[in-house]
Design a protein around this motif. Structure first.
Motif, short mmCIF file in Angstrom:
data_model
loop_
_atom_site.label_atom_id
_atom_site.label_comp_id
_atom_site.label_asym_id
_atom_site.label_seq_id
_atom_site.Cartn_x
_atom_site.Cartn_y
_atom_site.Cartn_z
N LEU A 36 0.84 -1.21 0.00
CA LEU A 36 0.00 0.00 0.00
C LEU A 36 0.87 1.25 0.00
CD1 LEU A 36 -2.88 -1.03 2.43
CD2 LEU A 36 -2.98 -0.80 -0.06
N TYR A 37 1.96 1.24 0.79
CA TYR A 37 2.87 2.39 0.78
C TYR A 37 3.54 2.53 -0.59
CZ TYR A 37 6.84 5.39 1.39
OH TYR A 37 7.77 6.39 1.22
N ALA A 38 3.99 1.42 -1.14
CA ALA A 38 4.71 1.46 -2.42
C ALA A 38 3.85 2.00 -3.55
CB ALA A 38 5.22 0.06 -2.78
N THR A 39 2.54 1.83 -3.45
CA THR A 39 1.64 2.28 -4.51
C THR A 39 0.90 3.56 -4.13
OG1 THR A 39 -0.11 0.84 -3.65
CG2 THR A 39 1.30 -0.04 -5.40
N SER A 40 1.36 4.26 -3.09
CA SER A 40 0.65 5.44 -2.62
C SER A 40 1.09 6.73 -3.30
CB SER A 40 0.81 5.59 -1.10
OG SER A 40 2.16 5.86 -0.78
N ALA A 41 1.98 6.65 -4.25
CA ALA A 41 2.40 7.82 -5.04
C ALA A 41 2.13 7.53 -6.50
CB ALA A 41 3.88 8.11 -4.81
N PRO A 42 1.87 8.56 -7.30
CA PRO A 42 1.68 8.30 -8.74
C PRO A 42 2.91 7.58 -9.30
CG PRO A 42 1.16 10.58 -8.20
CD PRO A 42 1.75 9.97 -6.97
N GLY A 43 2.70 6.54 -10.06
CA GLY A 43 3.81 5.77 -10.61
C GLY A 43 4.42 4.77 -9.65
N GLY A 44 4.09 4.88 -8.37
CA GLY A 44 4.61 3.96 -7.35
C GLY A 44 6.05 4.27 -6.98
N HIS A 45 6.41 3.94 -5.76
CA HIS A 45 7.81 4.06 -5.32
C HIS A 45 8.55 2.83 -5.82
CE1 HIS A 45 7.44 7.59 -2.79
NE2 HIS A 45 6.32 7.09 -2.30
N ARG A 110 -3.16 9.07 0.42
CA ARG A 110 -1.95 9.83 0.72
C ARG A 110 -2.10 11.28 0.26
NH1 ARG A 110 4.15 7.91 -0.87
NH2 ARG A 110 5.29 9.48 0.28
N PHE A 111 -2.74 11.47 -0.90
CA PHE A 111 -2.98 12.82 -1.40
C PHE A 111 -3.89 13.59 -0.44
CE2 PHE A 111 -5.50 15.89 -3.81
CZ PHE A 111 -4.50 16.65 -4.38
N GLU A 112 -4.97 12.97 0.00
CA GLU A 112 -5.90 13.65 0.91
C GLU A 112 -5.25 13.95 2.26
OE1 GLU A 112 -8.70 15.11 0.20
OE2 GLU A 112 -8.61 14.36 -1.86
N LEU A 113 -4.40 13.04 2.74
CA LEU A 113 -3.68 13.31 3.99
C LEU A 113 -2.69 14.46 3.82
CD1 LEU A 113 -3.04 9.67 5.25
CD2 LEU A 113 -4.58 11.36 6.27
N SER A 114 -2.15 14.63 2.63
CA SER A 114 -1.20 15.70 2.34
C SER A 114 -1.87 16.97 1.86
CB SER A 114 -0.20 15.24 1.26
OG SER A 114 0.53 14.13 1.71
N ARG A 134 12.60 22.53 -1.25
CA ARG A 134 11.85 21.84 -0.20
C ARG A 134 12.27 20.38 -0.19
NH1 ARG A 134 7.15 24.77 2.01
NH2 ARG A 134 6.61 22.72 2.75
N ASN A 135 12.31 19.80 1.00
CA ASN A 135 12.59 18.36 1.12
C ASN A 135 11.30 17.55 1.13
OD1 ASN A 135 15.35 18.74 1.21
ND2 ASN A 135 15.35 19.06 3.41
N TRP A 136 10.25 18.11 1.71
CA TRP A 136 8.97 17.43 1.82
C TRP A 136 7.85 18.45 1.59
CZ3 TRP A 136 8.06 12.25 3.00
CH2 TRP A 136 9.19 11.51 3.34
N ILE A 137 6.79 17.99 0.93
CA ILE A 137 5.53 18.73 0.89
C ILE A 137 4.47 17.72 1.32
CG2 ILE A 137 3.86 19.99 -0.49
CD1 ILE A 137 6.11 20.79 -2.37
N GLY A 138 3.90 17.94 2.47
CA GLY A 138 2.96 16.96 3.02
C GLY A 138 3.70 15.66 3.29
N LEU A 139 3.16 14.57 2.77
CA LEU A 139 3.78 13.25 2.96
C LEU A 139 4.65 12.84 1.78
CD1 LEU A 139 0.68 11.36 4.44
CD2 LEU A 139 2.65 12.30 5.68
N TYR A 140 5.00 13.80 0.93
CA TYR A 140 5.76 13.48 -0.29
C TYR A 140 7.19 13.99 -0.20
CZ TYR A 140 1.17 12.58 -2.24
OH TYR A 140 -0.10 12.09 -2.45
N PRO A 141 8.18 13.09 -0.36
CA PRO A 141 9.57 13.53 -0.45
C PRO A 141 9.81 14.17 -1.82
CG PRO A 141 9.45 11.16 -0.74
CD PRO A 141 8.05 11.64 -0.44
N VAL A 142 10.30 15.39 -1.83
CA VAL A 142 10.46 16.16 -3.06
C VAL A 142 11.83 15.93 -3.66
CG1 VAL A 142 10.49 18.48 -4.05
CG2 VAL A 142 8.84 17.90 -2.27
#
Length: 197
Positions: A36-45, A110-114, A134-142
């Motif tokens: 679930l974490y691996a697929t929580s970003a567009p394109g997946g981690h 993840r988007f809604e939490l961020s 920025r290093n992070w925006i919400g829960l996303y590492p930039v």
């Protein structure tokens, strides 16, 4: 005369869930959370997807070998009934996680939490403050951030394979950010930003 010592020990016959049954279920839940974490970003981690894929493969092979061993033994129906968490929980976890990934729930959650941090950052940029580093925006590492007062976008670290993914913000129309990329509307003024490497 005490006859209780002649009765079989009910605790021995009907022991709580076997430790190995719990272990298989626990590992399945942990692997489900990793997926679930691996697929929580567009394109997946990418790194997490590879790790989860290998772990699921090894887990599935081990589970099938143990289940196959149970099915060829005498008294298999009794064993299957007694150890139902072993053979029922992992497939249920796989089905649940697969369904959530299929409908895009991890990305949306993840988007809604961020969202508060994303909207706050967008407001700051729209008021004229340059995006800066920025290093992070919400829960996303930039990984990369670019934009202007009218639109900005950022790439999320370790997403995609041969493609980077992130989000772009543009309140008026499709983002017009310098550089290559494709945009797909996601939610409100937010777009998924994709750049092929």
């Amino acid at each position: 005369m005490d006859t209780t010592s002649d009765l079989p020990d009910a605790r021995r016959r009907r022991a709580p869930m076997d430790v190995s049954d719990r272990a298989w279920g626990t590992v399945a839940v942990l692997l489900g959370l990793v997926m679930l974490y691996a697929t929580s970003a567009p394109g997946g981690h990418f790194t997490w997807l590879m790790f989860a894929g290998v772990c699921w493969l090894l887990f599935g092979l081990g589970w099938l070998v143990v289940l196959g061993g149970v099915l060829v033994r005498r008294g298999r129906l009794v064993t299957l009934r007694r150890h139902w968490p072993f053979w029922a929980v992992p497939p249920l976890i796989v089905a649940l996680v697969g369904s959530l990934v299929y409908v895009g729930a991890p990305v949306r959650m993840r988007f809604e939490l961020s969202r508060p941090a994303l909207d706050n950052f967008a407001k700051t940029v729209s008021e004229g403050t340059p995006p800066g580093k920025r290093n992070w925006i919400g829960l996303y590492p930039v990984e990369y951030l670019d934009g202007s007062r009218n639109a900005f976008g950022f790439m999320i670290d370790d997403t995609g394979f041969l493609t980077s993914y992130g989000f772009a913000w543009s309140p008026n129309s499709e983002p017009d950010i310098d550089g290559p990329g494709y945009y797909c509307h996601f939610n409100g003024p937010w777009y998924i930003w994709e750049i092929s490497d």
